[in-house]
Design a protein around this motif. Structure first.
Motif: not given
Length: 125
Positions: A18-30
């Motif tokens: 399993r590879v993961s991708c962490a996002s710094s975006a405040v509006n990630f869910m968009r």
């Protein structure tokens, strides 16, 4: 927006990873999230994508039934679960985010706005 891919490694054919991708975006869910891969000497290719809530997913034919894309909007992380890995899955895997969603499914690299640095997955035979 910064995307940090992780979880790559060396596995044997038939294994899972399993590879993961962490996002710094405040509006990630968009953001629509996607995974691409690039094998040595080959062009970058689409692997999978997932819509904002995870309600819709889309896969390349080469991974359909073996790979599963998912996301955790609370943690701002997208995942790619890879089962029944094959040597031909060996590549650098990149995650990407699309901010202004166009036509679904989003499979063209140029439609994505942000990219992670990639994580190497090597599958030995």
């Amino acid at each position: 927006v910064q995307l940090q891919a992780s979880g790559g490694g060396l596995v044997q054919a038939g294994d899972s990873l399993r590879v993961s991708c962490a996002s710094s975006a405040v509006n990630f869910m968009r953001h629509i999230m996607g995974w691409f891969r690039q094998a040595p000497g080959r062009e970058r290719e689409f692997v999978a994508s997932i819509t904002w809530t995870g309600g819709n997913t889309y896969y390349a034919d080469s991974v359909k039934g073996r790979f599963t894309i998912s996301r955790d909007n609370a943690k701002h992380i997208a995942y790619l679960e890879m089962d029944s890995l094959k040597p031909e899955d060996t590549a650098v895997y990149y995650c990407a985010a699309e901010v202004d969603a166009g036509t679904w499914p989003t499979i063209a690299a140029h439609d994505y706005d942000y990219w992670g640095q990639g994580t190497l997955v090597t599958v030995s035979s």
